[in-house]
Design a protein around this motif. Structure first.
Motif, PDB file in Angstrom:
ATOM      1  N   SER A 110       0.815  -1.224   0.000  1.00  0.00           N
ATOM      2  CA  SER A 110       0.000   0.000   0.000  1.00  0.00           C
ATOM      3  C   SER A 110       0.839   1.260   0.000  1.00  0.00           C
ATOM      4  CB  SER A 110      -0.933   0.003   1.214  1.00  0.00           C
ATOM      5  OG  SER A 110      -0.191  -0.012   2.422  1.00  0.00           O
ATOM      6  N   VAL A 111       2.134   1.161   0.353  1.00  0.00           N
ATOM      7  CA  VAL A 111       2.974   2.350   0.379  1.00  0.00           C
ATOM      8  C   VAL A 111       3.340   2.818  -1.029  1.00  0.00           C
ATOM      9  CG1 VAL A 111       5.225   1.193   0.419  1.00  0.00           C
ATOM     10  CG2 VAL A 111       4.921   3.361   1.634  1.00  0.00           C
ATOM     11  N   SER A 112       3.105   1.992  -2.038  1.00  0.00           N
ATOM     12  CA  SER A 112       3.488   2.327  -3.411  1.00  0.00           C
ATOM     13  C   SER A 112       2.359   3.037  -4.145  1.00  0.00           C
ATOM     14  CB  SER A 112       3.858   1.052  -4.179  1.00  0.00           C
ATOM     15  OG  SER A 112       2.709   0.231  -4.351  1.00  0.00           O
ATOM     16  N   ILE A 113       2.729   3.872  -5.119  1.00  0.00           N
ATOM     17  CA  ILE A 113       1.727   4.530  -5.954  1.00  0.00           C
ATOM     18  C   ILE A 113       1.001   3.489  -6.806  1.00  0.00           C
ATOM     19  CG2 ILE A 113       3.335   5.034  -7.847  1.00  0.00           C
ATOM     20  CD1 ILE A 113       1.808   7.635  -8.319  1.00  0.00           C
ATOM     21  N   ALA A 114       1.650   2.369  -7.124  1.00  0.00           N
ATOM     22  CA  ALA A 114       1.004   1.314  -7.909  1.00  0.00           C
ATOM     23  C   ALA A 114      -0.264   0.823  -7.212  1.00  0.00           C
ATOM     24  CB  ALA A 114       1.972   0.155  -8.126  1.00  0.00           C
ATOM     25  N   TYR A 115      -0.199   0.647  -5.897  1.00  0.00           N
ATOM     26  CA  TYR A 115      -1.368   0.200  -5.134  1.00  0.00           C
ATOM     27  C   TYR A 115      -2.490   1.223  -5.222  1.00  0.00           C
ATOM     28  CZ  TYR A 115      -4.196  -1.336  -1.144  1.00  0.00           C
ATOM     29  OH  TYR A 115      -5.233  -1.753  -0.340  1.00  0.00           O
ATOM     30  N   ARG A 116      -2.152   2.501  -5.085  1.00  0.00           N
ATOM     31  CA  ARG A 116      -3.158   3.562  -5.137  1.00  0.00           C
ATOM     32  C   ARG A 116      -3.814   3.625  -6.523  1.00  0.00           C
ATOM     33  NH1 ARG A 116      -2.477   3.733  -0.255  1.00  0.00           N
ATOM     34  NH2 ARG A 116      -4.684   3.224  -0.476  1.00  0.00           N
ATOM     35  N   MET A 117      -3.031   3.371  -7.560  1.00  0.00           N
ATOM     36  CA  MET A 117      -3.571   3.369  -8.913  1.00  0.00           C
ATOM     37  C   MET A 117      -4.520   2.195  -9.109  1.00  0.00           C
ATOM     38  SD  MET A 117       0.071   4.232 -10.763  1.00  0.00           S
ATOM     39  CE  MET A 117      -0.479   4.075 -12.453  1.00  0.00           C
ATOM     40  N   ILE A 118      -4.096   1.012  -8.680  1.00  0.00           N
ATOM     41  CA  ILE A 118      -4.923  -0.185  -8.854  1.00  0.00           C
ATOM     42  C   ILE A 118      -6.220  -0.056  -8.066  1.00  0.00           C
ATOM     43  CG2 ILE A 118      -5.039  -2.663  -8.375  1.00  0.00           C
ATOM     44  CD1 ILE A 118      -1.993  -2.745  -8.925  1.00  0.00           C
ATOM     45  N   LYS A 119      -6.118   0.411  -6.835  1.00  0.00           N
ATOM     46  CA  LYS A 119      -7.318   0.562  -6.017  1.00  0.00           C
ATOM     47  C   LYS A 119      -8.240   1.636  -6.595  1.00  0.00           C
ATOM     48  CE  LYS A 119      -8.953   1.172  -1.264  1.00  0.00           C
ATOM     49  NZ  LYS A 119      -8.553   1.389   0.150  1.00  0.00           N
ATOM     50  N   GLY A 120      -7.652   2.732  -7.083  1.00  0.00           N
ATOM     51  CA  GLY A 120      -8.465   3.781  -7.688  1.00  0.00           C
ATOM     52  C   GLY A 120      -9.254   3.285  -8.885  1.00  0.00           C
ATOM     53  N   TRP A 121      -8.603   2.470  -9.725  1.00  0.00           N
ATOM     54  CA  TRP A 121      -9.292   1.907 -10.885  1.00  0.00           C
ATOM     55  C   TRP A 121     -10.370   0.920 -10.466  1.00  0.00           C
ATOM     56  CZ3 TRP A 121      -9.454  -3.259 -12.395  1.00  0.00           C
ATOM     57  CH2 TRP A 121     -10.092  -3.507 -13.615  1.00  0.00           C
ATOM     58  N   ALA A 122     -10.043   0.029  -9.531  1.00  0.00           N
ATOM     59  CA  ALA A 122     -10.969  -1.056  -9.168  1.00  0.00           C
ATOM     60  C   ALA A 122     -12.218  -0.556  -8.448  1.00  0.00           C
ATOM     61  CB  ALA A 122     -10.246  -2.076  -8.291  1.00  0.00           C
ATOM     62  N   THR A 123     -12.094   0.520  -7.693  1.00  0.00           N
ATOM     63  CA  THR A 123     -13.214   0.991  -6.866  1.00  0.00           C
ATOM     64  C   THR A 123     -13.953   2.159  -7.473  1.00  0.00           C
ATOM     65  OG1 THR A 123     -11.733   2.434  -5.588  1.00  0.00           O
ATOM     66  CG2 THR A 123     -12.082   0.188  -4.763  1.00  0.00           C
ATOM     67  N   TRP A 124     -13.484   2.682  -8.612  1.00  0.00           N
ATOM     68  CA  TRP A 124     -14.120   3.859  -9.206  1.00  0.00           C
ATOM     69  C   TRP A 124     -15.465   3.486  -9.832  1.00  0.00           C
ATOM     70  CZ3 TRP A 124     -15.282   5.489 -14.315  1.00  0.00           C
ATOM     71  CH2 TRP A 124     -15.635   6.846 -14.408  1.00  0.00           C
ATOM     72  N   LYS A 125     -16.451   4.356  -9.602  1.00  0.00           N
ATOM     73  CA  LYS A 125     -17.766   4.167 -10.204  1.00  0.00           C
ATOM     74  C   LYS A 125     -18.135   5.436 -10.963  1.00  0.00           C
ATOM     75  CE  LYS A 125     -19.378   1.030  -6.603  1.00  0.00           C
ATOM     76  NZ  LYS A 125     -20.413   0.771  -5.546  1.00  0.00           N
ATOM     77  N   PRO A 126     -18.429   5.315 -12.261  1.00  0.00           N
ATOM     78  CA  PRO A 126     -18.767   6.503 -13.059  1.00  0.00           C
ATOM     79  C   PRO A 126     -20.088   7.116 -12.624  1.00  0.00           C
ATOM     80  CG  PRO A 126     -19.166   4.485 -14.299  1.00  0.00           C
ATOM     81  CD  PRO A 126     -18.479   4.073 -13.040  1.00  0.00           C
TER      82      PRO A 126
END
Length: 318
Positions: free
Chosen positions: A302-318
């Motif tokens: 979770s300390v990596s930006i990669a985690y934040r990117m993956i979580k942002g994509w997976a949980t985003w709802k249009p």
């Protein structure tokens, strides 16, 4: 492909919806609250006034520092190290009339409570995370900038640790940062492209990344790295955010892009062990798995930006 009602060409509604996600939260190592203004580094007293009300972050040769059980850096009063800035100290910044400094320590054991950024960065507050990240990067640069790149003479640290001056030609050199892109490639719908390097722990997958080359734009680097690493052409490249990654001196510039799953995946020999398209449901399950693998996929820390990117994509709802 026919035009959509809003006039857009060439993408489905699902693809348009998939381009709108952002980082789920600021990257953990991008947080900083201290004043880093340049004029603070040009003190006529060599930083002595700042030092007297200072606190020191000790960092060992492996990038570890003591962290309390409550998640705060275990800093020491600067006065414990003398009445003036130690010759090898670096100024990290100032906040609420308190200055913060970093010093390399000869501690080199496995003492309890000494953690590096990967293990301890995520539990720190904004101030401490910024201080620790800056300390690791700045001290590492000093370790590797002891000789002038022009004439080869030795260098000394000046400007309270924010520059080094050559003892031969008097050239000044400043801390270096290597720009690197990191890109989450998705299909515009429910799949994300992840890959793993051979040296990573079992089942660890992440998004694609690589260093920016001379004369190359960030967007061109994204397209090149994705093509080189997995043989896929991508489009709709869009910036997401950035995070310092001082291992040893990178700045990770986060992007997203779209690609067709019809393209064959061709992992770069010796660099990418495996690449696969992963469904959103698997990612959501992996996010809830607390570091455990789900369907053979373990997400980056979770300390990596990669985690934040993956979580942002997976949980985003249009």
């Amino acid at each position: 492909m026919s035009a959509l009602p809003d006039g857009s060409q060439g993408m489905t509604r699902e693809a348009l919806a998939g381009t709108g996600f952002q980082l789920d939260s600021p990257p953990l190592l991008s947080r900083s609250t201290v004043d880093r203004r340049e004029e603070l580094r040009d003190s006529l007293d060599g930083g002595t006034r700042l030092w007297k009300a200072g606190r020191v972050v000790l960092v060992d040769s492996k990038g570890r520092t003591p962290i309390h059980a409550n998640g705060r850096l275990a800093m020491q009063p600067a006065a414990d190290f003398g009445d003036a800035p130690a010759p090898t100290s670096v100024l990290l910044g100032v906040e609420d009339d308190v200055s913060y400094w970093a010093l390399r320590t000869d501690h080199d054991g496995e003492a309890e409570g000494w953690l590096d950024l990967r293990r301890g960065g995520g539990q720190l507050n904004d101030t401490d995370a910024g201080l620790f990240t800056t300390a690791v990067g700045l001290l590492s640069w000093h370790d590797n900038a002891r000789y002038c790149a022009v004439c080869g003479a030795g260098t000394t640290r000046v400007r309270v640790g924010w520059a080094r001056r050559c003892t031969g030609c008097e050239r000044e050199e400043y801390p270096r940062t290597d720009p690197a892109v990191i890109c989450l490639v998705h299909d515009g719908a429910d799949h994300v492209l992840l890959a793993r390097q051979p040296i990573w722990p079992p089942h660890r997958f992440s998004v694609l990344a690589g260093f920016v080359e001379v004369g190359e734009s960030l967007e061109a680097c994204v397209a090149r790295e994705v093509a080189e690493e997995v043989g896929v052409d991508c489009s709709e490249i869009r910036y997401l955010g950035s995070q310092p990654w001082p291992f040893p001196r990178s700045l990770m510039l986060g992007f997203t892009a779209t690609a067709s799953r019809d393209q064959p995946l061709i992992p770069a020999d010796g660099e990418i062990e495996e690449a696969r398209w992963v469904h959103r449901d698997t990612i959501l399950a992996a996010l809830d798995a607390d570091g455990e693998a789900v369907d053979g996929v373990r997400l980056p820390p979770s300390v990596s930006i990669a985690y934040r990117m993956i979580k942002g994509w997976a949980t985003w709802k249009p």
